[in-house]
Design a protein around this motif. Structure first.
Motif, PDB file in Angstrom:
ATOM      1  N   PHE A 237       0.850  -1.185   0.000  1.00 44.53           N
ATOM      2  CA  PHE A 237       0.000   0.000   0.000  1.00 44.53           C
ATOM      3  C   PHE A 237       0.889   1.240   0.000  1.00 44.53           C
ATOM      4  CE2 PHE A 237      -2.776  -3.172   2.037  1.00 44.53           C
ATOM      5  CZ  PHE A 237      -3.955  -2.989   1.325  1.00 44.53           C
ATOM      6  N   PHE A 238       0.333   2.324  -0.468  1.00 45.76           N
ATOM      7  CA  PHE A 238       1.013   3.614  -0.412  1.00 45.76           C
ATOM      8  C   PHE A 238       0.348   4.447   0.680  1.00 45.76           C
ATOM      9  CE2 PHE A 238       1.459   2.102  -4.740  1.00 45.76           C
ATOM     10  CZ  PHE A 238       2.820   2.267  -4.975  1.00 45.76           C
ATOM     11  N   LEU A 239       1.151   4.963   1.594  1.00 41.16           N
ATOM     12  CA  LEU A 239       0.634   5.798   2.679  1.00 41.16           C
ATOM     13  C   LEU A 239       0.778   7.259   2.276  1.00 41.16           C
ATOM     14  CD1 LEU A 239       2.158   3.897   5.741  1.00 41.16           C
ATOM     15  CD2 LEU A 239      -0.151   3.713   4.820  1.00 41.16           C
TER      16      LEU A 239
ATOM     17  N   ILE B 171       0.108  -6.166  10.127  1.00 41.82           N
ATOM     18  CA  ILE B 171       0.750  -6.227  11.444  1.00 41.82           C
ATOM     19  C   ILE B 171       0.627  -4.879  12.157  1.00 41.82           C
ATOM     20  CG2 ILE B 171       2.964  -6.478  12.630  1.00 41.82           C
ATOM     21  CD1 ILE B 171       3.723  -8.552  10.515  1.00 41.82           C
ATOM     22  N   GLN B 172       0.899  -3.805  11.414  1.00 45.44           N
ATOM     23  CA  GLN B 172       0.798  -2.468  12.004  1.00 45.44           C
ATOM     24  C   GLN B 172      -0.620  -2.172  12.463  1.00 45.44           C
ATOM     25  OE1 GLN B 172       0.871   1.319   9.620  1.00 45.44           O
ATOM     26  NE2 GLN B 172       2.875   1.563  10.580  1.00 45.44           N
ATOM     27  N   MET B 173      -1.590  -2.533  11.647  1.00 51.63           N
ATOM     28  CA  MET B 173      -2.995  -2.322  11.995  1.00 51.63           C
ATOM     29  C   MET B 173      -3.365  -3.085  13.263  1.00 51.63           C
ATOM     30  SD  MET B 173      -6.378  -3.341   9.772  1.00 51.63           S
ATOM     31  CE  MET B 173      -5.869  -2.385   8.342  1.00 51.63           C
ATOM     32  N   CYS B 174      -2.983  -4.342  13.331  1.00 46.48           N
ATOM     33  CA  CYS B 174      -3.335  -5.192  14.463  1.00 46.48           C
ATOM     34  C   CYS B 174      -2.694  -4.697  15.755  1.00 46.48           C
ATOM     35  CB  CYS B 174      -2.911  -6.636  14.181  1.00 46.48           C
ATOM     36  SG  CYS B 174      -3.286  -7.791  15.518  1.00 46.48           S
ATOM     37  N   LEU B 175      -1.413  -4.366  15.705  1.00 52.44           N
ATOM     38  CA  LEU B 175      -0.707  -3.941  16.916  1.00 52.44           C
ATOM     39  C   LEU B 175      -1.192  -2.591  17.412  1.00 52.44           C
ATOM     40  CD1 LEU B 175       2.956  -5.084  16.156  1.00 52.44           C
ATOM     41  CD2 LEU B 175       1.250  -6.179  17.608  1.00 52.44           C
TER      42      LEU B 175
ATOM     43  N   VAL C 229      -3.542   4.795   0.756  1.00 48.65           N
ATOM     44  CA  VAL C 229      -4.201   4.937   2.053  1.00 48.65           C
ATOM     45  C   VAL C 229      -4.069   6.392   2.488  1.00 48.65           C
ATOM     46  CG1 VAL C 229      -4.248   4.185   4.458  1.00 48.65           C
ATOM     47  CG2 VAL C 229      -3.635   2.559   2.657  1.00 48.65           C
ATOM     48  N   SER C 230      -5.200   7.056   2.690  1.00 43.74           N
ATOM     49  CA  SER C 230      -5.190   8.475   3.064  1.00 43.74           C
ATOM     50  C   SER C 230      -4.915   8.643   4.554  1.00 43.74           C
ATOM     51  CB  SER C 230      -6.527   9.124   2.683  1.00 43.74           C
ATOM     52  OG  SER C 230      -6.724   9.097   1.291  1.00 43.74           O
ATOM     53  N   HIS C 231      -3.747   8.219   4.955  1.00 43.68           N
ATOM     54  CA  HIS C 231      -3.346   8.296   6.360  1.00 43.68           C
ATOM     55  C   HIS C 231      -1.845   8.104   6.428  1.00 43.68           C
ATOM     56  CE1 HIS C 231      -3.885   7.916  10.738  1.00 43.68           C
ATOM     57  NE2 HIS C 231      -5.139   8.296  10.526  1.00 43.68           N
TER      58      HIS C 231
ATOM     59  N   CYS D 215      -1.440   2.477   8.627  1.00 42.03           N
ATOM     60  CA  CYS D 215      -2.496   1.602   8.111  1.00 42.03           C
ATOM     61  C   CYS D 215      -3.659   1.613   9.083  1.00 42.03           C
ATOM     62  CB  CYS D 215      -1.952   0.187   7.912  1.00 42.03           C
ATOM     63  SG  CYS D 215      -1.047  -0.025   6.379  1.00 42.03           S
ATOM     64  N   GLU D 216      -4.278   2.761   9.239  1.00 44.93           N
ATOM     65  CA  GLU D 216      -5.448   2.902  10.093  1.00 44.93           C
ATOM     66  C   GLU D 216      -6.598   2.149   9.452  1.00 44.93           C
ATOM     67  OE1 GLU D 216      -8.946   4.513  11.973  1.00 44.93           O
ATOM     68  OE2 GLU D 216      -8.438   4.909   9.900  1.00 44.93           O
ATOM     69  N   ILE D 217      -7.324   1.362  10.242  1.00 44.27           N
ATOM     70  CA  ILE D 217      -8.277   0.406   9.681  1.00 44.27           C
ATOM     71  C   ILE D 217      -9.389   1.076   8.882  1.00 44.27           C
ATOM     72  CG2 ILE D 217      -9.637   0.316  11.822  1.00 44.27           C
ATOM     73  CD1 ILE D 217     -10.055  -2.713  11.171  1.00 44.27           C
ATOM     74  N   LEU D 218      -9.908   2.212   9.339  1.00 38.99           N
ATOM     75  CA  LEU D 218     -10.979   2.880   8.598  1.00 38.99           C
ATOM     76  C   LEU D 218     -10.474   3.415   7.257  1.00 38.99           C
ATOM     77  CD1 LEU D 218     -12.805   4.827  11.458  1.00 38.99           C
ATOM     78  CD2 LEU D 218     -13.528   2.715  10.324  1.00 38.99           C
TER      79      LEU D 218
END
Length: 312
Positions: free
Chosen positions: A12-14, A99-103, A174-176, A179-182
């Motif tokens: 993904f691209f942040l 992983i980042q999202m989960c943690l 990803v507009s953040h 990797c924020e879940i929303l």
């Protein structure tokens, strides 16, 4: 077709602050300094709580857990965010994103429960002082902390698996800055209602319910303190929970402000900057608040420091 779209997603691209280079150059030294203070301050709290036998109490056991949480939470996104602030290529792998999202979900959720547990500990210490050693035993402390960590990890893993198994199609931006879940769910090209229901239930269980429990605990604590006959006794009783109350007000105050303010149709860069500062500043301030508001922590830190110097 959905399977093809899903298997082609490798990264993904942040977006972050890629449209504001000057802001990136400003945020890098600011966030770097705050992250360093977070690591040093929270590590110091954990070290002092372990090395000083006078702090081997439930209150400081939970405080050590809170400090470890703050270190883990900021470490899930700040190092990569700092790299992206200086890099034109702001990518994260699919697995790394999961992983980042989960943690980040797990550590943030655990902090909500841990603050409620700490409020319960203060309630027992002030309102039930004679039975406190029996009621808040070492076994119960381990059980409460372990349950908070374990339940939130299972919850976050479930939410992450449901979200990341959705088919993603179209752009991968990803507009953040994490990797924020929303933000990730907005890239899905199928129904996200199941994931959103899980998130809603989790938000209800981990925000208003623990906050209501904390408010109830401190209402009972305040009622008990006001019944203490001497002013010195009231000050001493309140000083044992003032630091935790300050941390709760900071944590929930900012969360409520972020989620209850009116939402505009277009995202503003000021909102993103506020989110960054909230995510970095709050874990940094927790050890500062406990150090300034707690004489025991300051005294224990002084003893540990003097002991380390004399041993040399």
């Amino acid at each position: 077709m959905e399977l093809v779209n899903r298997t082609e997603i490798f990264e993904f691209f942040l977006k972050g602050f890629s449209g504001y280079p000057a802001l990136e150059h400003l945020l890098f030294p600011l966030c770097s300094a705050m992250y360093l203070v977070t690591l040093l301050g929270n590590t110091a709290i954990v070290a002092v709580s372990v090395l000083d036998v006078h702090l081997h109490t439930p209150m400081y056991f939970f405080l050590g857990n809170l400090s470890i949480l703050d270190i883990c939470y900021t470490s899930t996104f700040v190092p990569l965010m700092l790299v992206h602030l200086l890099s034109a290529q702001k990518t994260i792998s699919f697995v790394g994103c999961a992983i980042q999202m989960c943690l980040s979900l797990a550590t943030g959720s655990t902090e909500c429960l841990l603050l409620a547990i700490m409020a319960y500990d203060r309630y027992l210490a002030i309102c039930r002082p004679l039975r406190y050693p029996v009621l808040m035993s070492h076994r119960l402390c381990l059980l409460l902390a372990g349950a908070a960590w374990g339940l939130c990890l299972v919850k976050s893993m479930t939410e992450t698996v449901i979200a990341m198994r959705l088919p993603f199609c179209g752009h991968r931006m990803v507009s953040h800055f994490t990797c924020e879940i929303l933000a990730v769910l907005k890239l899905a090209c199928s129904d996200t209602s199941v994931s959103e229901v899980f998130l809603l239930v989790g938000a209800i269980l981990l925000l208003p319910i623990p906050l209501a429990f904390i408010c109830l605990s401190y209402t009972l604590i305040l009622a008990t303190i006001l019944r203490v006959p001497s002013a010195a006794g009231r000050r001493k009783a309140f000083s044992t929970c003032s630091a935790h109350l300050a941390v709760v007000m900071l944590f929930y105050g900012i969360v409520i402000f972020m989620y209850m303010k009116p939402k505009s149709k277009e995202a503003h860069i000021s909102d993103e900057v506020f989110t960054v500062l909230y995510a970095v500043v709050t874990p940094m301030l927790n050890p500062v608040i406990y150090s300034l508001r707690n004489k025991e922590v300051k005294e224990a830190a002084r003893k540990v420091w003097c002991r380390s110097w004399t041993s040399k």
